[in-house]
Write an enzyme that holds these catalytic residues in place. Sequence first.
Site, mmCIF file in Angstrom:
data_model
loop_
_atom_site.group_PDB
_atom_site.id
_atom_site.type_symbol
_atom_site.label_atom_id
_atom_site.label_comp_id
_atom_site.label_asym_id
_atom_site.label_seq_id
_atom_site.Cartn_x
_atom_site.Cartn_y
_atom_site.Cartn_z
ATOM 1 N N ASP A 62 36.448 51.167 47.826
ATOM 2 C CA ASP A 62 35.987 51.392 46.387
ATOM 3 C C ASP A 62 35.011 52.839 47.080
ATOM 4 O O ASP A 62 34.633 53.171 47.122
ATOM 5 C CB ASP A 62 35.889 51.454 45.037
ATOM 6 C CG ASP A 62 36.846 50.430 44.744
ATOM 7 O OD1 ASP A 62 37.582 49.789 45.278
ATOM 8 O OD2 ASP A 62 37.716 50.986 43.818
ATOM 9 N N ARG A 101 44.959 53.364 39.420
ATOM 10 C CA ARG A 101 44.106 53.267 40.021
ATOM 11 C C ARG A 101 44.290 53.026 41.439
ATOM 12 O O ARG A 101 44.462 53.749 41.994
ATOM 13 C CB ARG A 101 43.732 52.020 39.519
ATOM 14 C CG ARG A 101 45.237 51.242 39.491
ATOM 15 C CD ARG A 101 44.956 49.644 40.072
ATOM 16 N NE ARG A 101 45.289 49.155 40.622
ATOM 17 C CZ ARG A 101 44.985 49.310 42.283
ATOM 18 N NH1 ARG A 101 47.132 49.876 42.068
ATOM 19 N NH2 ARG A 101 44.324 48.374 43.150
ATOM 20 N N GLY A 102 43.351 52.643 41.854
ATOM 21 C CA GLY A 102 42.915 51.978 43.624
ATOM 22 C C GLY A 102 42.352 54.040 43.538
ATOM 23 O O GLY A 102 42.468 55.056 43.282
ATOM 24 N N ALA A 103 41.267 54.013 44.488
ATOM 25 C CA ALA A 103 39.773 54.707 44.796
ATOM 26 C C ALA A 103 40.653 55.631 45.574
ATOM 27 O O ALA A 103 40.505 57.473 44.947
ATOM 28 C CB ALA A 103 38.998 54.342 45.919
ATOM 29 N N ARG A 130 35.448 56.153 35.836
ATOM 30 C CA ARG A 130 35.171 54.937 36.971
ATOM 31 C C ARG A 130 33.701 55.207 36.922
ATOM 32 O O ARG A 130 34.031 56.513 38.297
ATOM 33 C CB ARG A 130 36.500 54.709 37.092
ATOM 34 C CG ARG A 130 37.616 54.159 36.720
ATOM 35 C CD ARG A 130 38.298 53.891 37.292
ATOM 36 N NE ARG A 130 38.334 51.961 36.982
ATOM 37 C CZ ARG A 130 38.653 50.728 38.179
ATOM 38 N NH1 ARG A 130 39.638 51.359 38.772
ATOM 39 N NH2 ARG A 130 38.222 49.991 38.273
ATOM 40 N N GLN A 134 46.059 42.744 40.233
ATOM 41 C CA GLN A 134 46.712 43.555 41.407
ATOM 42 C C GLN A 134 47.393 43.018 41.917
ATOM 43 O O GLN A 134 48.226 43.639 42.578
ATOM 44 C CB GLN A 134 45.108 44.511 41.337
ATOM 45 C CG GLN A 134 45.008 45.934 40.903
ATOM 46 C CD GLN A 134 43.620 45.108 39.906
ATOM 47 O OE1 GLN A 134 44.016 43.874 39.617
ATOM 48 N NE2 GLN A 134 42.699 45.872 39.169
ATOM 49 N N ASN A 186 33.981 46.742 46.873
ATOM 50 C CA ASN A 186 35.360 46.790 46.343
ATOM 51 C C ASN A 186 35.994 45.991 45.462
ATOM 52 O O ASN A 186 34.865 45.309 44.532
ATOM 53 C CB ASN A 186 36.017 46.363 47.918
ATOM 54 C CG ASN A 186 37.835 46.060 48.034
ATOM 55 O OD1 ASN A 186 38.283 47.611 47.455
ATOM 56 N ND2 ASN A 186 38.264 44.980 47.972
ATOM 57 N N LYS A 187 37.700 45.785 44.974
ATOM 58 C CA LYS A 187 37.847 44.440 44.028
ATOM 59 C C LYS A 187 36.696 42.857 43.640
ATOM 60 O O LYS A 187 36.874 42.839 45.087
ATOM 61 C CB LYS A 187 39.198 44.563 44.195
ATOM 62 C CG LYS A 187 39.935 43.272 43.291
ATOM 63 C CD LYS A 187 39.621 44.188 41.821
ATOM 64 C CE LYS A 187 39.485 45.200 41.374
ATOM 65 N NZ LYS A 187 39.378 46.368 40.205
#
Length: 351
Positions: A237, A51-53, A92, A196, A247-248
Amino acid sequence: MDFAGDVVEAIRPGNDVLYLLDQRLLPERIEYLSCRNGEEVSYAIQVLAVRGAPAIGIAGAYGLWLEALRLREAPDFNHQLYQSANRLEASRPTAVNLSWALQEALKAIDGLVADESVSQLKTFADNLLADDIRSNRRLGDWGLSLFPEPVGILTHCNTGSLATGGYGTALGVIRTLFRAKKLREVFVDETRPLLQGARLTAWELQEDHIPARLITDSMAGAVMAKGWVDGVIVGADRIARNGDTANKIGTYSVAVIAHYHHIPFYVAAPLSTFDAHAVSGADILVEERDPQEVRLIKGQSIAPDGFPAYNPAFDVTPADLISAFITEKGVIQPPYDMAIARMKERRDVAE
Ligand code: MRU
């Protein structure tokens, strides 16, 4: 101290396999998933094992290489490989790094035969991984220029080695501040629903002995009101042309609270996270995930069974709440429209 910021690698390519650190199990267990084709990489992306862009962009590129290996004897190799790229891209939707990496990978093999494509895709993915680490370190240096005095920093989600090729974006800036003795303390938002911050950022900071405290998402305002936070640094992201930033989930709330307290709010991201096709945040598709993730914490139910829940994985912070963007080529100050376009065109100033 050997300060490389190199916790366990999230992405490790083998000869005909991609090992992905299963981030769902952290911090309790360190286990790798072995992915041997695009479908397995796609699954790992969907369930947030990786995970994470930037990390999902890199994993996607390796996924395409595995597909090229699988399909190398196929008579309609190119057609099938393009379909594999589409399936990987659909894993995603919000982080632009995934579609960007896949499109760039396909460009890199334009006109090549199957065997050449296999080796070219591996080289492409290896370079993407190495370049990401390099640009994160540069980004960290640019971030340092924003903080002349030792500071308290609040961050949200995980943007470190786990979310990238290595070192991190927002967490990379934090690592660089620490190394330069410009960091007092980090406040780590737990980042519900999937934690996270608590599970991953806290773990990375602990590994590097960086002074930090974990807070629940609802504590950010109280910590700012106490005067303990001099700056907020988060990742991204997808960043639209006008600077609106996905973003998150929870990032937008932090930006509003920081604005109220006159605390600078910075977004640290590589230029590959800026999407030239998105005019504003309205063009960004926000992934909605299973509502069950909101009703559970680490598998434990915290709400009546089946109680309705809403679970957007990201939110969009309007550009006017963002003090500046920290990129690998420099800091982008407002007004953003032209400044973002100019930075994307710029030759690498640090080289
Ligand atoms: O759902 P996740 O964990 O993939 O979300 C990650 C984030 O929102 C990060 O802040 C962003 O991808 C930047 S990572 C350098």
